[in-house]
Design a protein around this motif. Structure first.
Motif, short mmCIF file in Angstrom:
data_model
loop_
_atom_site.label_atom_id
_atom_site.label_comp_id
_atom_site.label_asym_id
_atom_site.label_seq_id
_atom_site.Cartn_x
_atom_site.Cartn_y
_atom_site.Cartn_z
N ASP A 53 35.40 51.26 17.30
CA ASP A 53 36.77 51.17 17.84
C ASP A 53 37.54 52.47 17.74
O ASP A 53 38.76 52.49 17.99
N ARG A 54 36.89 53.59 17.40
CA ARG A 54 37.62 54.84 17.17
C ARG A 54 38.44 55.25 18.42
O ARG A 54 39.62 55.60 18.31
N ASP A 55 37.77 55.25 19.58
CA ASP A 55 38.49 55.68 20.79
C ASP A 55 39.70 54.79 21.06
O ASP A 55 40.79 55.27 21.42
N PHE A 56 39.53 53.48 20.92
CA PHE A 56 40.66 52.56 21.13
C PHE A 56 41.80 52.84 20.16
O PHE A 56 42.98 52.85 20.54
N GLU A 76 42.51 55.64 18.56
CA GLU A 76 43.21 56.90 18.81
C GLU A 76 44.06 56.83 20.07
O GLU A 76 45.17 57.36 20.11
N LEU A 77 43.51 56.17 21.10
CA LEU A 77 44.29 56.04 22.34
C LEU A 77 45.52 55.14 22.14
O LEU A 77 46.56 55.36 22.77
N SER A 78 45.41 54.18 21.26
CA SER A 78 46.52 53.27 20.99
C SER A 78 47.44 53.78 19.89
O SER A 78 48.33 53.05 19.44
N HIS A 79 47.24 55.02 19.43
CA HIS A 79 48.11 55.65 18.42
C HIS A 79 48.04 54.94 17.08
O HIS A 79 49.03 54.93 16.32
N TYR A 80 46.89 54.35 16.77
CA TYR A 80 46.70 53.79 15.44
C TYR A 80 46.17 54.88 14.50
O TYR A 80 45.45 55.79 14.92
N ARG A 81 46.52 54.75 13.25
CA ARG A 81 46.00 55.64 12.20
C ARG A 81 45.34 54.74 11.14
O ARG A 81 46.01 53.87 10.57
N GLY A 122 42.91 59.31 13.48
CA GLY A 122 44.28 59.75 13.61
C GLY A 122 44.70 60.63 12.47
O GLY A 122 43.93 60.93 11.55
#
Length: 445
Positions: A77-80, A82-87, A102
């Motif tokens: 889920d890394r790409d999701f 980072e794209l969703s601004h999760y850290r 992030g």
């Protein structure tokens, strides 16, 4: 030194518009701030729910499949994230970082971070998973909201300001016309009307209507006063001239008898002037209203009978038939002395202008809505040209100029009846006149 009329300046419209602009600015600013605050809270709550939901999903994976499986899911889920601004930070019990996505996260507890991000985490078997959602998307949503609201509010504020300026100008137009009319009284006189720019059903329309009515009444009063003063001056000039001539003749004569005759002439002329001024004062007093202390319950039939008895001898000497038809119990509230004077004047005129062999008649009766008193005669009548003016002060018709009097009797009658909320109607032809006095029942008891 003459006083030129001051040109009025109108600032109320601008003041009201500026006050409206200030109030609308404050209200709009308050609404924007309140909306911004509520939307910020709603977006923050949304971030908290998103973080809590994501954290709950990862927690179930860790509990069901084990820590290694969670690392595999996080890598997937890394790409999701980072794209969703999760850290995301996932640490082993010994503190070793198993996964990171992030920017770095502080080791603080749950809640808002220094950069306004929302952070939440949980521990199990020594492992710690921490998830945070950056504030950037929330701030972008707030910025778009503010921009959209400003784009909507500014044109609406401008349109409403123009509308208020137009409404204020339209609403104040009758007041401005009224001010200009008052300012131009000296220049234009009292007879010019204020234009009716507002509907009579509105307050300003009613104000304009009442002002025009009052100005018309003042104009009539001033015109009547001017006419009365001119007529009084004319009527007073004659006895004063007679007095002066009589005194000059007496002073030029050494005969004491001539002096005595001159003094008698002066006394007679003074009596005439006193009677004229007395009538004028009586009319003025009646027009100002009846004295409440003199109002009492009186029976109109008995009052009319007393007045007719006073003129029976004069009518008999002139060869007139004086008839009365008076209904009983004609009670009303009024000034009995003033009513006697009014009907005495009407009866006096009827006797004076009716030739020998004629008839004078007084009738009084009570009907459904009023008490009616009629004084009629078979005299010379009133010329149609003179009929509209007979109740004016000092007005004397051509037919009556050779008869004694001042032209004030009917004016006094009209003033007294007006004071009793009654009205008088006149019918006249070549064979007599009829005066009809109508008293409303609300004045009777």
């Amino acid at each position: 030194m003459s006083c030129a009329p001051i040109e009025p300046r109108f600032a109320t419209g601008r003041i009201l518009t500026l006050w409206y602009l200030l109030l609308m600015t404050l209200v709009t600013g308050g609404l924007l701030l309140a909306g911004d605050h509520l939307l910020g809270k709603r977006l923050l709550e949304k971030d908290r729910q998103l973080v809590a939901t994501l954290l709950d999903n990862y927690q179930r994976v860790g509990l069901d499949a084990g820590p290694d499986k969670l690392v595999h899911v996080l890598q997937r889920d890394r790409d999701f994230l980072e794209l969703s601004h999760y850290r995301v930070r996932y640490r082993a019990p010994d503190g070793h970082l198993l996964f990171s996505a992030g920017p770095a996260l502080p080791s603080a507890g749950d809640g808002r971070l220094a950069d306004d991000s929302w952070s939440q985490g949980y521990r199990w078997q020594g492992y710690r998973l921490q998830v945070a959602l950056a504030a950037q998307p929330r701030h972008q949503d707030l910025a778009r909201y503010r921009q959209t609201m400003l784009q909507l509010m500014l044109p609406m504020l401008l349109c409403s300001l123009l509308l208020v300026a137009w409404l204020t100008r339209r609403t104040l137009r009758p007041i401005r016309a009224l001010i200009q009319r008052v300012a131009g009284l000296q220049r234009d006189g009292l007879e010019q009307q204020v234009p009716a720019t507002a509907s009579p059903r509105t307050e300003l329309g009613q104000l304009t209507l009442l002002f025009n009515q009052q100005m018309a009444r003042i104009h009539r009063l001033v015109s009547g006063l001017r006419h009365a003063l001119d007529s009084a001056a004319h009527d007073l000039r004659t006895p004063l001239t007679r007095q002066r001539l009589s005194l000059e003749q007496a002073l030029a004569s050494p005969d004491p008898a001539r002096w005595h005759e001159s003094l008698l002439d002066c006394a007679e002329e003074n009596q005439r002037m006193e009677a004229l001024l007395g009538y004028l004062l009586a009319i003025t007093a009646a027009e100002q209203g009846l004295d409440p202390a003199r109002r009492q319950r009186c029976e109109l039939g008995a009052l009319l009978r007393e007045v007719s008895e006073l003129y029976e001898l004069a009518a008999e000497d002139k060869g007139l038939h004086l008839d009365t038809e008076l209904a009983p119990a004609l009670w009303l509230q009024g000034d009995a002395q003033a009513l006697r004077q009014a009907f005495a004047n009407l009866l006096d005129n009827a006797v004076k202008y009716t030739p020998p062999g004629g008839r004078v008649r007084i009738r009084a009766a009570r009907f459904d809505t009023q008490i009616t008193v009629v004084v009629e005669d078979s005299g010379m009548g009133i010329d149609p040209v003179d009929l509209p003016h007979i109740f004016e002060r000092l007005y004397r018709a051509d037919r009556g100029r050779h008869s004694p009097g001042h032209g004030l009797g009917l004016a006094l009658v009209k003033a007294i009846l007006d004071g009793h909320q009654a009205r008088i109607e006149v019918e006249s032809g070549t064979q007599g006149s009829r005066f009809r006095c109508l008293f409303p029942l609300n004045n009777s008891s």
